[in-house]
Scaffold this motif. Structure first.
Motif, short mmCIF file in Angstrom:
data_model
loop_
_atom_site.label_atom_id
_atom_site.label_comp_id
_atom_site.label_asym_id
_atom_site.label_seq_id
_atom_site.Cartn_x
_atom_site.Cartn_y
_atom_site.Cartn_z
N GLU A 337 1.29 -1.18 -0.24
CA GLU A 337 -0.26 0.51 -0.21
C GLU A 337 1.09 1.07 0.08
O GLU A 337 0.02 2.58 -0.84
CB GLU A 337 -0.79 -0.20 1.24
N LYS A 338 2.04 1.51 0.65
CA LYS A 338 2.65 2.33 0.42
C LYS A 338 3.43 2.51 -1.03
O LYS A 338 3.82 3.55 -1.15
CB LYS A 338 4.40 1.61 2.02
N ILE A 339 3.55 1.60 -1.27
CA ILE A 339 4.51 1.68 -2.64
C ILE A 339 3.65 2.54 -4.06
O ILE A 339 3.85 3.61 -4.65
CB ILE A 339 5.10 -0.01 -2.95
N LYS A 340 2.26 1.95 -3.62
CA LYS A 340 0.93 2.48 -4.41
C LYS A 340 0.50 4.03 -4.37
O LYS A 340 0.59 5.04 -4.63
CB LYS A 340 -0.61 1.12 -4.15
N ALA A 341 1.30 4.38 -2.80
CA ALA A 341 0.93 5.93 -2.55
C ALA A 341 2.18 6.50 -3.00
O ALA A 341 1.51 7.89 -3.74
CB ALA A 341 0.97 6.07 -0.98
N VAL A 342 3.51 6.65 -2.83
CA VAL A 342 3.98 6.29 -3.59
C VAL A 342 3.88 6.92 -4.99
O VAL A 342 4.11 7.90 -5.56
CB VAL A 342 5.81 5.59 -3.40
N LEU A 343 3.75 5.36 -5.65
CA LEU A 343 3.32 5.72 -7.38
C LEU A 343 2.44 6.88 -7.94
O LEU A 343 2.23 7.41 -8.66
CB LEU A 343 2.91 4.32 -7.71
N ALA A 344 1.24 6.66 -6.63
CA ALA A 344 -0.22 7.48 -7.19
C ALA A 344 0.62 9.15 -6.97
O ALA A 344 0.27 10.12 -7.84
CB ALA A 344 -1.02 7.45 -6.05
N ALA A 345 1.33 8.67 -5.81
CA ALA A 345 1.72 11.14 -5.47
C ALA A 345 3.00 11.24 -6.55
O ALA A 345 2.89 12.42 -7.01
CB ALA A 345 2.66 10.65 -4.11
N GLU A 346 3.80 10.20 -7.61
CA GLU A 346 4.34 10.75 -8.67
C GLU A 346 3.67 10.45 -9.95
O GLU A 346 4.24 10.28 -11.20
CB GLU A 346 5.58 9.51 -8.37
N ARG A 347 2.49 10.39 -9.80
CA ARG A 347 1.77 9.83 -11.04
C ARG A 347 2.22 9.21 -11.77
O ARG A 347 2.67 9.52 -12.84
CB ARG A 347 1.76 11.68 -11.70
N ALA A 348 2.24 8.60 -11.42
CA ALA A 348 2.83 6.68 -12.04
C ALA A 348 1.85 5.86 -12.24
O ALA A 348 0.99 5.79 -11.40
CB ALA A 348 4.60 6.16 -11.44
N SER A 349 1.28 5.56 -13.78
CA SER A 349 -0.30 5.22 -13.93
C SER A 349 0.43 3.63 -13.58
O SER A 349 0.91 2.60 -14.43
CB SER A 349 -0.34 5.18 -14.96
N VAL A 350 -0.59 3.15 -13.02
CA VAL A 350 -0.18 1.43 -12.42
C VAL A 350 -1.20 1.16 -13.40
O VAL A 350 -2.15 0.25 -13.73
CB VAL A 350 -0.25 1.06 -11.28
N ALA A 351 -0.01 -0.49 -14.38
CA ALA A 351 -0.85 -0.69 -15.93
C ALA A 351 -1.30 -1.88 -15.08
O ALA A 351 -2.57 -2.97 -15.34
CB ALA A 351 0.04 -0.97 -17.13
N LYS A 352 -0.88 -2.49 -14.35
CA LYS A 352 -1.39 -3.82 -13.94
C LYS A 352 -0.28 -4.25 -12.46
O LYS A 352 0.30 -3.78 -12.06
CB LYS A 352 -0.87 -5.18 -14.37
N GLU A 353 -1.40 -4.72 -11.13
CA GLU A 353 -0.87 -5.17 -10.19
C GLU A 353 -0.77 -6.63 -9.86
O GLU A 353 -1.82 -7.44 -10.66
CB GLU A 353 -1.56 -4.71 -8.83
N LEU A 354 0.42 -7.23 -9.50
CA LEU A 354 0.33 -8.87 -8.77
C LEU A 354 0.60 -9.26 -7.89
O LEU A 354 0.65 -8.29 -6.51
CB LEU A 354 1.07 -9.06 -10.23
N LYS A 355 -0.26 -10.33 -7.16
CA LYS A 355 0.19 -10.71 -5.87
C LYS A 355 0.11 -12.17 -5.81
O LYS A 355 -1.37 -13.04 -6.22
CB LYS A 355 -1.21 -10.33 -4.47
N ILE A 356 1.22 -13.01 -6.46
CA ILE A 356 0.84 -14.86 -6.27
C ILE A 356 2.12 -15.07 -5.53
O ILE A 356 2.77 -15.00 -5.02
CB ILE A 356 2.03 -14.84 -7.36
N ALA A 357 0.51 -16.38 -4.46
CA ALA A 357 1.43 -17.15 -3.58
C ALA A 357 1.75 -18.22 -4.47
O ALA A 357 1.37 -19.14 -5.30
CB ALA A 357 0.24 -17.66 -2.88
N GLY A 358 3.22 -18.84 -4.27
CA GLY A 358 3.71 -20.44 -4.42
C GLY A 358 4.52 -20.78 -4.19
O GLY A 358 4.66 -21.04 -2.11
N VAL A 359 4.91 -21.34 -4.25
CA VAL A 359 6.21 -22.55 -3.02
C VAL A 359 7.57 -23.07 -3.73
O VAL A 359 7.07 -23.53 -4.97
CB VAL A 359 5.45 -23.98 -2.82
N GLN A 360 8.35 -23.21 -3.31
CA GLN A 360 9.88 -23.08 -4.15
C GLN A 360 9.99 -25.23 -4.19
O GLN A 360 9.87 -25.85 -2.81
CB GLN A 360 11.07 -22.38 -3.29
#
Length: 642
Positions: A337-360
């Motif tokens: 959420e902090k990353i998204k706040a910084v991106l919004a403050a810098e007016r950087a448009s997010v095209a895609k956001e991923l959250k993927i769970a896996g295991v090694q």
């Protein structure tokens, strides 16, 4: 009149022969000095500009290359000038001039041209070094400009190095003339030429070598290139040599047997003279063709890397910002959420956001790289979601009991996972047998240290597998794609500054890789342009030397043709054909060699390089055509009778 005045008069009278050599030598000195002035610049030598260390090493290597190339170029030019003046030296000997006096005259002439080349080269190098510094400072993104200085070490190195080079070549030429007999010097230009004859076997060998070299270059791959590189170069060079020494004569003989063409207007004269000229100029055309191929291949390769630096970074690391978190609990240290706040403050448009769970999971690879590695097991839904909008990544449909291995590097010829092979995944004491459906290449998420690839399984099977794995063993991947990410290098840096310092190493972005690649490729393009243009001027000058060494002989032939009724326009047409072939044939052969080299590059990088290659070849052809027009004008000006 003393010897120095006589030498100066000779240079002035034969300036049309010396001008190409002088300009090429001066340009070599200029480039060498400019590179040296950067290497020995106080700010660079003292380490005040850290980013310049790589450039310094590259420029030093280029200096060595320039010296080696200049040695052979000056050696060739010395032989060319010596050939045109053998009769003159014979007459001077006949009139009473001793060999030591002739050698003294040659020494003055050669050293005058050498000193003039060094002086003009260093002067123009000083003039353009400030622009060179500005270009490098801009590419290195240095805030303060590199100040203009004239490093004494660079100046001494240039003067001493090229002075020694010119002196060595002068002494070599003097030694060659000193051993020649008077009668040999007088008859040097009047020795009868034997009709050129081509060997059928060597002609076939030229075709076989070129065909074999082209075939290997066309079909090679990343797995085979180390084994095939030397055979490709050897076959191509050998085939090119026999192409000009044998096959060209055979083709001209074939034209002479085509009576309808051969006896049409002035074709008989043009083709007959061309047979002798091709035989006489075969070695020169061979060398220039190989140089042209080297220039086109090197320039095209550098240009391809320059234009595709962002694409190469994105194919391996497609997400602009990414990090991983061990366990399914709330993120510690890095908060999305902090990353998204910084991106919004810098007016950087997010095209895609991923959250993927896996295991090694451990995984065994096939092929020549057979070894145990670590893969990140994810579901096909997560893979397809990550692959959205990626040109090379097609969605996967995986049946239960099957899996696909995703390798982040686009090397389609390297098989790391054979289709139909069996693998077993061990998760918390339970074995899961899987039949592999092969592999796909190209990254869909940023894999840095967590795994070397992805093991993609069916959604239902993925849910069962993950249910057997404790939450603290699961790995969560977070990724953000930015629109026009190349413009947000500073934004990524601000994101890094917003997270705790001990967690910054976990945050990864290809933007920094892209910036470094763009910087290095831009520098290589700038340096490559200088070196390639130096090679181009030198190779074209070799053709110029060859043409003007035969000027007097050609003038006698054209005078004889005019006496038997051949008109001036017809002779000009013959000259245009002969000079045109001399200048443009190496371009055609060099472009053919470069085209297959581009195909090899395309096979290795899985890129479409033809548009870039076509642009490089077109620019080179235009430069060569311009040099041809200038040379033809100078040549026609010397044919005073026409």
């Amino acid at each position: 009149m003393n010897f120095r005045q006589l030498a100066l008069k000779n240079i002035q009278g034969n300036w049309h022969r010396y001008v190409a050599f002088f300009l090429s030598s001066a340009f070599s000195v200029m480039v060498f000095y400019m590179f040296g002035s950067f290497i020995y610049h106080p700010e660079i030598a003292n380490g005040n500009i850290k980013a310049a260390s790589m450039v310094k090493q590259v420029l030093f290597a280029c200096q060595i290359l320039i010296v080696i190339f200049s040695f052979f170029f000056v050696l060739y030019a010395s032989f060319a000038f010596l050939k045109t003046r053998k009769k003159e030296f014979g007459l001077l000997t006949l009139f009473g001039m001793t060999r030591s006096q002739i050698c003294r005259l040659m020494f003055y002439e050669q050293m005058m041209i050498g000193l003039l080349s060094i002086g003009v080269g260093i002067g123009t190098g000083m003039l353009f070094s400030k622009l060179f510094f500005l270009a490098i400072a801009r590419l290195l993104q240095i805030d303060s400009p590199i100040r203009f200085v004239v490093p004494s070490q660079a100046l001494l190195q240039t003067v001493i190095g090229f002075l020694a080079l010119f002196l060595a070549m002068t002494l070599f030429a003097m030694f060659s003339v000193g051993r020649s007999q008077i009668i040999a010097l007088l008859r040097a230009a009047k020795r009868p030429k034997k009709p050129p004859v081509a060997s059928p076997w060597l002609t076939v060998l030229a075709v076989v070598c070129l065909g074999g070299g082209y075939y290997l270059a066309f079909t090679t791959s990343l797995r085979l290139i180390l084994h095939l590189m030397l055979p490709i170069i050897f076959l191509t060079v050998l085939g090119t040599y026999f192409l000009f020494t044998q096959a060209s004569v055979a083709m001209i003989r074939r034209l002479q047997r085509m009576t309808g063409f051969y006896y049409n207007r002035t074709n008989m004269i043009a083709v007959s003279q061309l047979a002798f000229k091709m035989k006489d100029n075969a070695r020169t055309l061979f060398v220039v063709s190989v140089l042209s191929a080297v220039i086109l291949t090197a320039s095209g390769t550098i240009y391809v890397f320059y234009k595709n630096s962002d694409k190469q970074a994105m194919e391996q690391f497609p997400n602009t910002i990414s990090f991983t978190q061990q366990g399914l609990t709330a993120p510690k240290g890095i908060d999305p959420e902090k990353i998204k706040a910084v991106l919004a403050a810098e007016r950087a448009s997010v095209a895609k956001e991923l959250k993927i769970a896996g295991v090694q999971v451990p995984l065994k690879l096939d092929g020549s790289r057979a070894s145990d590695t670590t893969a990140l097991l994810i579901s096909e839904s997560d893979y397809n979601r990550a692959a959205e909008g990626i040109e090379y990544a097609a969605p996967l449909q995986i049946a239960p009991g099957h899996a696909v291995f995703s390798y982040p590097y686009r090397m389609s010829d390297i098989k790391l996972m054979e289709k139909g092979s069996q693998r077993t995944v061990q998760l918390n004491g339970q074995a899961w047998p899987l039949e592999m459906d092969g592999q796909v290449t190209g990254g869909v998420i940023n894999l840095v240290g967590e795994a070397s690839g992805l093991l993609v399984v069916n959604d239902g099977e993925y849910a069962q597998m993950m249910g057997k794995v404790p939450d603290d063993r699961k790995l969560v991947y977070y990724g953000f794609d930015l629109n026009r990410w190349q413009e947000h290098v500073d934004t990524v840096e601000k994101v890094k500054q917003s997270i705790p310092e001990d967690q910054r190493k976990k945050l990864f972005s290809p933007a920094s890789i892209y910036a470094a690649n763009k910087q290095s490729s831009s520098l290589m393009l700038l340096i490559g342009l200088f070196v390639s243009f130096l090679f181009f001027v030198a190779s074209a000058s070799m053709l110029y030397f060859k043409l003007f060494t035969e000027l007097q002989e050609d003038d006698h032939q054209y005078r004889a043709l005019m006496r038997i009724g051949v008109s001036v326009p017809e002779i000009r047409r013959i000259i245009n054909v002969q000079i045109g072939l001399l200048f443009l044939l190496p371009v055609v052969v060099g472009a053919a060699h470069a085209a297959f080299a581009y195909k090899t590059l395309a096979n290795l990088l899985s890129l479409n390089v033809w548009s870039y290659g076509a642009m490089v070849i077109s620019v080179f052809a235009l430069l060569q055509f311009g040099y041809f027009l200038l040379t033809r004008r100078a040549y026609m000006g010397q044919m005073k009778s026409l």
